[in-house]
Every structure is written in C-alpha cells, then in structure tokens.
Design a protein around this motif. Structure first.
Motif: not given
Length: 215
Positions: A17-19, A21-23, A122, A153, A156-158
């Motif tokens: 949830s939230g991010s 793909c961010s990492e 997206s 994503e 909403n970042g999911d």
C-alpha cells in the motif's frame, strides 16, 4: 482493450500500500547494474524463457522472442524491441508481431516505455522497466540474459501491475535455472507469488520457428 482494463480493475490485489514501486530501484536492482549498466550491451536476440505478466496470453501462445536494437542517435538513447510470439504455440502457429519502444533514463538500468492502456488507473502512460540483473559481472561484456521488471502503481500508490520477463540469448534449462535463482535472490518472489495470476509461465521453445528479425 476492454478485457485488459477489466483485469486491471478487478483481478490484481495491491501487494504493497502507498508506494508499491518506490523502492524497486534501491532494493531490487543489482548493484552491478546500477554501477556499470551500458544499454549497448543489451542489444541482440533474446528468447523469453519464462514470464509473470498478465498482458501476455497464458496457455495459448508460445515461442516468445525479443530482438532488441539500440539507437544511439536519439536523445535519450532508445531501444527498439521487436517482440514476437506464435498463437497457438509451435511451428504451425501464426506469428504475432509487436514493436515496442523504450528510452534510457538518468537512472542506470531503468528504461521508460509507453503503456497507455494503464493510464486510466495509473494516471500516467509510462511504464518503468527495471533491469534487475543482466547475467554477467564482467564490465563491458554483452549481457547473456536480462531479468526485467515492469512496475506500475495505481493513482493511490498501490500496485497495479508487476510484469517480470526472463529473456536469454540461449534457450537452455541451465540458464533458466540460473535466472530463477537470481529472481529469488533479488526479491522478486513477492511479485511472482503474490500477483495475479501467481507463479511463472514457462515458455516451451520446442519446434518453434521465428519471423525475420527485421519484420
């Protein structure tokens, strides 16, 4: 298109949830790729040995192949990807030909591709394509295989989409085993086992024929 959007809307749960793909770049892309990536070394003919990718048909087609040509005259440098498969699989199938295009980015090992069919969910028509591993630790050597992850994503970042492709210049079981071990060690199991559909589709290249590489 309606079928793809229906899958996107109803079938894939969010893994993070939230991010989602961010990492990916910091935690999953191999340090060798981040330190030494050279897009020219991924040029050539690659056979898809396995995939986790619901935009590709399962149990219907086969003989997947990717012919990658690098254009250094463009800014940024671009990759022309001639992706083909046969439906049904085998020598009697009909060739399905798709021309894909990617650009390099400022992050070594990250490419940028277009995927407008994701945009309604997206909010963007760009698919980041991460080169997780390239099958060698010799600087300057052509890449014998490519382990790629596309991560998209929702607004909403999911997680909306995680596509994993196992491309290799040979079709041996030994290479597939090596690539699967790399996928495990680089943390891709969370996407392979948790996505929809879960697991890997193994590509059988027995009796395959392929269209001309300039099709």
């Amino acid at each position: 298109m309606k079928f793809v959007l229906a899958l996107l809307t109803t079938a894939l749960p969010a893994l993070v949830s939230g991010s989602a793909c961010s990492e990916v770049y910091e935690t999953l892309v191999d340090d060798f790729v981040k330190d030494n990536f050279d897009v020219k070394l991924m040029e050539g003919t690659f056979y898809e040995l396995a995939y986790h990718d619901y935009t590709q048909p399962r149990n219907l087609c086969g003989c997947e192949r990717s012919v990658k040509t690098i254009d250094t005259a463009t800014e940024p440098v671009s990759i022309n990807d001639l992706f083909t498969l046969k439906c049904p699989a085998g020598a009697n199938g009909k060739d399905q030909i798709t021309h894909l295009f990617f650009n390099t980015t400022e992050s070594p090992g990250v490419l940028s591709g277009k995927c407008s069919f994701f945009e309604p969910l997206s909010g963007d028509d760009v698919c980041p394509d991460y080169l997780i591993d390239v099958g060698t630790r010799e600087v300057g050597a052509p890449y014998p295989w490519l382990l790629e992850l596309q991560c998209v994503e929702r607004k909403n970042g999911d997680l909306l989409f995680a596509g994993i492709n196992f491309y290799a210049k040979d079709k041996s079981n030994e290479t597939l085993t090596e690539m699967m071990a790399s996928a495990e060690s680089h943390g891709l199991a969370q996407f392979i086992d948790g996505g929809f559909p879960s697991g890997l589709e193994i590509v059988d290249h027995t009796d395959c024929t392929y269209p001309d590489e300039d099709a």
